[in-house]
Design an enzyme around this catalytic site. Structure first.
Site, PDB file in Angstrom:
ATOM      1  N   SER A 105      -0.769  10.217 -21.127  1.00  0.00           N
ATOM      2  CA  SER A 105      -0.704  10.356 -22.569  1.00  0.00           C
ATOM      3  C   SER A 105      -1.501   9.297 -23.321  1.00  0.00           C
ATOM      4  O   SER A 105      -2.710   9.413 -23.441  1.00  0.00           O
ATOM      5  CB  SER A 105       0.756  10.380 -23.013  1.00  0.00           C
ATOM      6  OG  SER A 105       0.890  11.154 -24.165  1.00  0.00           O
ATOM      7  N   ASP A 115     -15.689   9.540 -23.356  1.00  0.00           N
ATOM      8  CA  ASP A 115     -16.430  10.531 -24.134  1.00  0.00           C
ATOM      9  C   ASP A 115     -17.464   9.885 -25.046  1.00  0.00           C
ATOM     10  O   ASP A 115     -18.539  10.447 -25.280  1.00  0.00           O
ATOM     11  CB  ASP A 115     -15.473  11.389 -24.963  1.00  0.00           C
ATOM     12  CG  ASP A 115     -14.744  12.426 -24.129  1.00  0.00           C
ATOM     13  OD1 ASP A 115     -14.972  12.463 -22.900  1.00  0.00           O
ATOM     14  OD2 ASP A 115     -13.949  13.209 -24.695  1.00  0.00           O
ATOM     15  N   LYS A 140      -0.929  14.590 -19.518  1.00  0.00           N
ATOM     16  CA  LYS A 140       0.083  14.720 -20.576  1.00  0.00           C
ATOM     17  C   LYS A 140      -0.633  14.677 -21.917  1.00  0.00           C
ATOM     18  O   LYS A 140      -1.041  13.626 -22.376  1.00  0.00           O
ATOM     19  CB  LYS A 140       1.090  13.585 -20.447  1.00  0.00           C
ATOM     20  CG  LYS A 140       2.012  13.425 -21.635  1.00  0.00           C
ATOM     21  CD  LYS A 140       2.968  14.597 -21.764  1.00  0.00           C
ATOM     22  CE  LYS A 140       3.953  14.359 -22.893  1.00  0.00           C
ATOM     23  NZ  LYS A 140       3.324  14.169 -24.191  1.00  0.00           N
TER      24      LYS A 140
END
Length: 439
Positions: free
Chosen positions: A298, A309, A323
């Site tokens: 998470s 990214d 998650k």
């Protein structure tokens, strides 16, 4: 750089959940229930009364209702649940990052509570508790037969209240009796050290204090190593179950100059919230490696996803937990709280990792201690999802140490070999973990 966000939790606190705190009624209301729904509720009431009246042993009404509620929520997803008053309070303690206690990190060994280390300037340290001590009794009650969680709960308590510990110490003729007065204990969310010319930082969870602890770690590392000799940083998110979303955003922002960090999307297509980085890289654009494994969930995945990214860091390790949902915590007064999934979060590339996990750029050898892809013991402990609900592990084993070493070397600096390479590799290999708690 810190943001005043709503209390959204993206992590595995109390069962790998992500949460937002809502006062009063939820923001959107569902359609009014139809007559068929009320008929089904009438059936539930009838069954409830029959169980109370006819079950072979008298059941506890409160447990029946709590289990019925949790059964309804569990049918939605593994992360929605009802928390009674005690569980809700425990969740608040975990996210706050401080509690009333003694100031020791402990584990279980030979059915006794073993002190890993007393925390500096805490009641336990001042009372004379030492690393390696074994706690045999708590307020006169034998520790044998208790779980680690039970023992920790007994040692935590109200500030300024005393507790008597019976300690077994190597070299002592007889047990040592110590009385310790509880105080506010602040949990360090970030552990750090310098290995040669690399700064190593491990975030254990995302509490209210994580960003401040990270800033302190960075500042201390900069003081210990001159800027011209500091080759880069390792950010260790392995076995980090997650935590507060605003802390995940702030931690990501500490290493970014621009770009979207994460977005959350709810039931309504218009319900989209985006969190962007602000100018200012706290480590001065130094090379950064992020370590992840199957226990990284998470909030950890938010940080790793954003930094990968946006091409700010190289992510090394095995597939993360997967998650990617956000839960809203709706207080129910003295009756506890409702934890309900209300949104999914997406990385800057628009990818949701829910159920799929985050894939590192460089993937290492799987190990059971890492809780990889829901197959190891840590994945089962951290989150409610079983291995059957996880995507298959797709990590490619590293054939030898040297190829990974070369990758790290290229990432950190071509001029930092061999010391920086070996230091980073040692940080990666330190994955052995004893289950510990602080109290």
């Amino acid at each position: 750089m810190m943001r005043k966000l709503s209390l959204l939790i993206a992590g595995a606190l109390m069962g790998a959940s992500a949460m937002s705190l809502v006062y009063g009624a939820p923001g959107s209301t569902a359609n009014a229930a139809g007559s068929e729904t009320y008929k089904q509720l009438a059936i539930f009431g009838d069954i409830f009364e029959r169980v109370r009246a006819q079950y072979v042993t008298p059941p506890d009404d409160k447990s029946l209702v709590e289990n019925a509620i949790n059964g309804m929520l569990a049918s939605l997803d593994p992360h929605s649940s009802y928390m009674n008053a005690e569980q809700a309070q425990d969740m608040r303690v975990q996210t706050k990052g401080e509690f009333g206690g003694l100031g020791i990190e402990v584990t279980m060994e030979n059915d006794l509570v073993k002190v890993i280390t007393p925390i500096d300037d805490t009641p336990a340290a001042k009372a004379g508790v030492l690393a390696g001590d074994y706690i045999a009794k708590i307020d006169g009650e034998e520790v044998r037969g208790l779980t680690l969680n039970d023992a920790v709960e007994k040692m935590r308590g109200l500030v300024n209240t005393p507790i008597k510990l019976t300690i077994l110490r190597q070299g002592a003729d007889k047990p040592i009796e110590l009385t310790v007065v509880r105080d506010i204990i602040k949990v360090k969310a970030v552990k750090f050290r310098v290995e040669n010319d690399i700064g190593y930082m491990k975030i254990t969870s995302f509490t209210e204090k994580t960003y401040d602890d990270l800033e302190n770690a960075i500042d201390t590392i900069k003081k210990q190593v001159p800027n011209d000799k500091l080759k880069g940083y390792v950010l260790d998110l392995r076995l980090n179950p997650g935590g507060l979303l605003d802390q995940a955003v702030s931690v990501s922002d500490a290493f970014l100059d621009r770009g979207e960090i994460v977005s959350t999307r709810g039931r309504d297509p218009k319900d989209v919230t985006r969190f962007d980085a602000r100018p200012g890289d706290d480590i001065g654009a130094k090379p950064l490696i992020v370590l992840v494994n199957g226990g990284s969930a998470s909030a950890s995945e938010i940080v790793a996803g954003a930094l990968q990214d946006l091409r700010r860091a190289t992510v090394v390790g095995t597939q993360s937990f997967g998650k990617g949902s956000v839960q809203t915590i709706i207080p129910l007064g003295e009756n506890g709280a409702l934890r309900l999934t209300t949104a999914l979060y997406y990385t800057p590339s628009g990818k949701s990792i829910q159920g799929n996990g985050h894939h590192a750029r460089h993937q290492g050898r799987p190990a059971a201690a890492s809780g990889i892809a829901g197959q190891g013991p840590d994945a089962r402990r951290i989150g409610p999802q079983g291995p059957t609900s996880r995507a298959p592990m797709r990590a490619t084993p590293v054939r030898a140490r040297q190829p990974m070493c070369r990758r790290i070397r290229r990432t950190i600096s071509s001029s930092s070999m061999p010391n920086s390479c070996c230091a980073a590799r040692r940080a990666i290999r330190r994955s052995r973990r004893i289950r510990t708690r602080q109290c």
